[in-house]
Scaffold this motif. Sequence first.
Motif, PDB file in Angstrom:
ATOM      1  N   THR A 148       0.833  -1.208   0.000  1.00  0.00           N
ATOM      2  CA  THR A 148       0.000   0.000   0.000  1.00  0.00           C
ATOM      3  C   THR A 148       0.868   1.259   0.000  1.00  0.00           C
ATOM      4  N   LEU A 149       1.888   1.254   0.868  1.00  0.00           N
ATOM      5  CA  LEU A 149       2.788   2.409   0.928  1.00  0.00           C
ATOM      6  C   LEU A 149       3.566   2.584  -0.374  1.00  0.00           C
ATOM      7  N   ARG A 150       3.939   1.449  -0.975  1.00  0.00           N
ATOM      8  CA  ARG A 150       4.683   1.531  -2.236  1.00  0.00           C
ATOM      9  C   ARG A 150       3.821   2.176  -3.321  1.00  0.00           C
ATOM     10  N   LYS A 151       2.547   1.762  -3.396  1.00  0.00           N
ATOM     11  CA  LYS A 151       1.645   2.353  -4.393  1.00  0.00           C
ATOM     12  C   LYS A 151       1.415   3.841  -4.105  1.00  0.00           C
ATOM     13  N   ARG A 152       1.273   4.143  -2.808  1.00  0.00           N
ATOM     14  CA  ARG A 152       1.083   5.545  -2.448  1.00  0.00           C
ATOM     15  C   ARG A 152       2.323   6.363  -2.796  1.00  0.00           C
ATOM     16  N   TYR A 153       3.488   5.778  -2.554  1.00  0.00           N
ATOM     17  CA  TYR A 153       4.745   6.465  -2.882  1.00  0.00           C
ATOM     18  C   TYR A 153       4.862   6.693  -4.383  1.00  0.00           C
ATOM     19  N   GLU A 154       4.495   5.692  -5.177  1.00  0.00           N
ATOM     20  CA  GLU A 154       4.525   5.843  -6.630  1.00  0.00           C
ATOM     21  C   GLU A 154       3.569   6.943  -7.079  1.00  0.00           C
ATOM     22  N   LYS A 155       2.383   6.987  -6.448  1.00  0.00           N
ATOM     23  CA  LYS A 155       1.425   8.041  -6.803  1.00  0.00           C
ATOM     24  C   LYS A 155       1.956   9.418  -6.421  1.00  0.00           C
ATOM     25  N   LEU A 156       2.572   9.490  -5.212  1.00  0.00           N
ATOM     26  CA  LEU A 156       3.159  10.762  -4.795  1.00  0.00           C
ATOM     27  C   LEU A 156       4.284  11.180  -5.732  1.00  0.00           C
ATOM     28  N   GLN A 157       5.093  10.221  -6.159  1.00  0.00           N
ATOM     29  CA  GLN A 157       6.148  10.536  -7.125  1.00  0.00           C
ATOM     30  C   GLN A 157       5.566  11.080  -8.417  1.00  0.00           C
ATOM     31  N   LYS A 158       4.483  10.441  -8.888  1.00  0.00           N
ATOM     32  CA  LYS A 158       3.841  10.890 -10.116  1.00  0.00           C
ATOM     33  C   LYS A 158       3.259  12.288  -9.937  1.00  0.00           C
ATOM     34  N   ASP A 159       2.571  12.504  -8.791  1.00  0.00           N
ATOM     35  CA  ASP A 159       2.001  13.830  -8.524  1.00  0.00           C
ATOM     36  C   ASP A 159       3.104  14.877  -8.414  1.00  0.00           C
ATOM     37  N   TYR A 160       4.205  14.504  -7.758  1.00  0.00           N
ATOM     38  CA  TYR A 160       5.314  15.440  -7.623  1.00  0.00           C
ATOM     39  C   TYR A 160       5.902  15.799  -8.981  1.00  0.00           C
ATOM     40  N   ALA A 161       6.042  14.776  -9.836  1.00  0.00           N
ATOM     41  CA  ALA A 161       6.575  15.039 -11.179  1.00  0.00           C
ATOM     42  C   ALA A 161       5.642  15.965 -11.957  1.00  0.00           C
ATOM     43  N   GLU A 162       4.320  15.723 -11.836  1.00  0.00           N
ATOM     44  CA  GLU A 162       3.358  16.574 -12.539  1.00  0.00           C
ATOM     45  C   GLU A 162       3.383  17.997 -11.993  1.00  0.00           C
ATOM     46  N   LEU A 163       3.443  18.127 -10.651  1.00  0.00           N
ATOM     47  CA  LEU A 163       3.504  19.458 -10.053  1.00  0.00           C
ATOM     48  C   LEU A 163       4.791  20.184 -10.432  1.00  0.00           C
ATOM     49  N   ARG A 164       5.898  19.467 -10.439  1.00  0.00           N
ATOM     50  CA  ARG A 164       7.172  20.081 -10.812  1.00  0.00           C
ATOM     51  C   ARG A 164       7.150  20.526 -12.273  1.00  0.00           C
ATOM     52  N   LEU A 165       6.537  19.691 -13.124  1.00  0.00           N
ATOM     53  CA  LEU A 165       6.419  20.061 -14.531  1.00  0.00           C
ATOM     54  C   LEU A 165       5.552  21.308 -14.682  1.00  0.00           C
ATOM     55  N   ALA A 166       4.417  21.334 -13.962  1.00  0.00           N
ATOM     56  CA  ALA A 166       3.544  22.508 -14.034  1.00  0.00           C
ATOM     57  C   ALA A 166       4.257  23.745 -13.497  1.00  0.00           C
ATOM     58  N   PHE A 167       5.012  23.582 -12.403  1.00  0.00           N
ATOM     59  CA  PHE A 167       5.751  24.704 -11.833  1.00  0.00           C
ATOM     60  C   PHE A 167       6.831  25.182 -12.793  1.00  0.00           C
ATOM     61  N   THR A 168       7.503  24.236 -13.436  1.00  0.00           N
ATOM     62  CA  THR A 168       8.525  24.595 -14.431  1.00  0.00           C
ATOM     63  C   THR A 168       7.900  25.358 -15.589  1.00  0.00           C
ATOM     64  N   GLU A 169       6.728  24.900 -16.048  1.00  0.00           N
ATOM     65  CA  GLU A 169       6.043  25.597 -17.142  1.00  0.00           C
ATOM     66  C   GLU A 169       5.633  27.002 -16.713  1.00  0.00           C
ATOM     67  N   GLN A 170       5.208  27.148 -15.454  1.00  0.00           N
ATOM     68  CA  GLN A 170       4.846  28.476 -14.961  1.00  0.00           C
ATOM     69  C   GLN A 170       6.062  29.400 -14.939  1.00  0.00           C
ATOM     70  N   ILE A 171       7.178  28.884 -14.435  1.00  0.00           N
ATOM     71  CA  ILE A 171       8.405  29.691 -14.410  1.00  0.00           C
ATOM     72  C   ILE A 171       8.820  30.074 -15.827  1.00  0.00           C
ATOM     73  N   LEU A 172       8.735  29.094 -16.752  1.00  0.00           N
ATOM     74  CA  LEU A 172       9.109  29.364 -18.143  1.00  0.00           C
ATOM     75  C   LEU A 172       8.183  30.404 -18.746  1.00  0.00           C
ATOM     76  N   SER A 173       6.868  30.298 -18.441  1.00  0.00           N
ATOM     77  CA  SER A 173       5.919  31.279 -18.966  1.00  0.00           C
ATOM     78  C   SER A 173       6.230  32.680 -18.462  1.00  0.00           C
TER      79      SER A 173
END
Length: 313
Positions: A55-80
């Motif tokens: 359960t924790l492993r799946k949650r960690y994978e989801k958090l990693q995915k969410d973090y990657a998406e948030l970082r990508l969105a934040f990077t796009e905001q900075i670039l914009s």
Amino acid sequence: MAEDEILKYKALMAQHKQSLISLEAMLETLNVEAITEKNASLIETLEEKDQTYETLRKRYEKLQKDYAELRLAFTEQILSEKMTHINLSQKRVEKLFANSQNKMENHLQSLEKQLTEGIKLYESKTLELHEEMGKQYREELLAIKSRLKPDIEAAKQALADEAARNKNNIQQAYTSEDLKTVSENLVDKTAERKGFEFKWGLNVINKLGVLLVLFAVVLAGQYTYKTFLGDYAKGITFYLIGAALIGGGEFLNRKKYTGLAMSLIGGGIGVLYTATFISTFYLNILPIGVALAISVLIAGVSIGLSWVYRSQV
């Protein structure tokens, strides 16, 4: 012989029986049943831990995915934001060079006009000289006049060529691929700098502070309805509170505290709507038509501010 074999067999059986007794005693000493039960309990606990781990492993994978998406969105905001500043800077630089070029061209045109008028003046003065001397000076002035226009045109062409080179250099400088990238180091530093700001500006203050301000304005309107100030003074005061919040947000935005600035500006807009509501239904100083017109104006200001700040917040 048979009796000897029987005796040996009986001796082996007795020895075996003694071994069984010793084994039973040893098992009793070791408490095998408790060990077995404990082992079963440990196996059950291990299975629960495995399930928890999965359960924790799946949650960690989801958090990693969410973090990657948030970082990508934040990077796009900075670039914009970065590209917006780059485009504005490019326009300012191009405008600066264009103004400089226009000034130089105007200066050349003015100089050409002054020299031409001066030559005409001297030509008129040569008529007062002796005929032979006047003719000689007029020829020299005519030669100067004939060289003046080509020299001025050559200077204008040189200025235009330099302007074209400058424009090309500017375009090359501002179209560099390095300007269109956002380094991981920049993302980390920006996230670290804005972490506190976004946490409190967009979360706590945005959800609680603005609501408290709106409630405070409503309560102040109810309290002052029968006590302090006149009706028009009350309405103006509420509008001034909204304007003050928007002004404070603009001040923070210029100090690069974007998250807090957007919260204050959003709260200020909410206070303006609340002031319109109070002025219409509590103070009765605004007709419903005027109130609707003011609301439309506030909505237009909101859209305008969103466009100016390039902010979805």
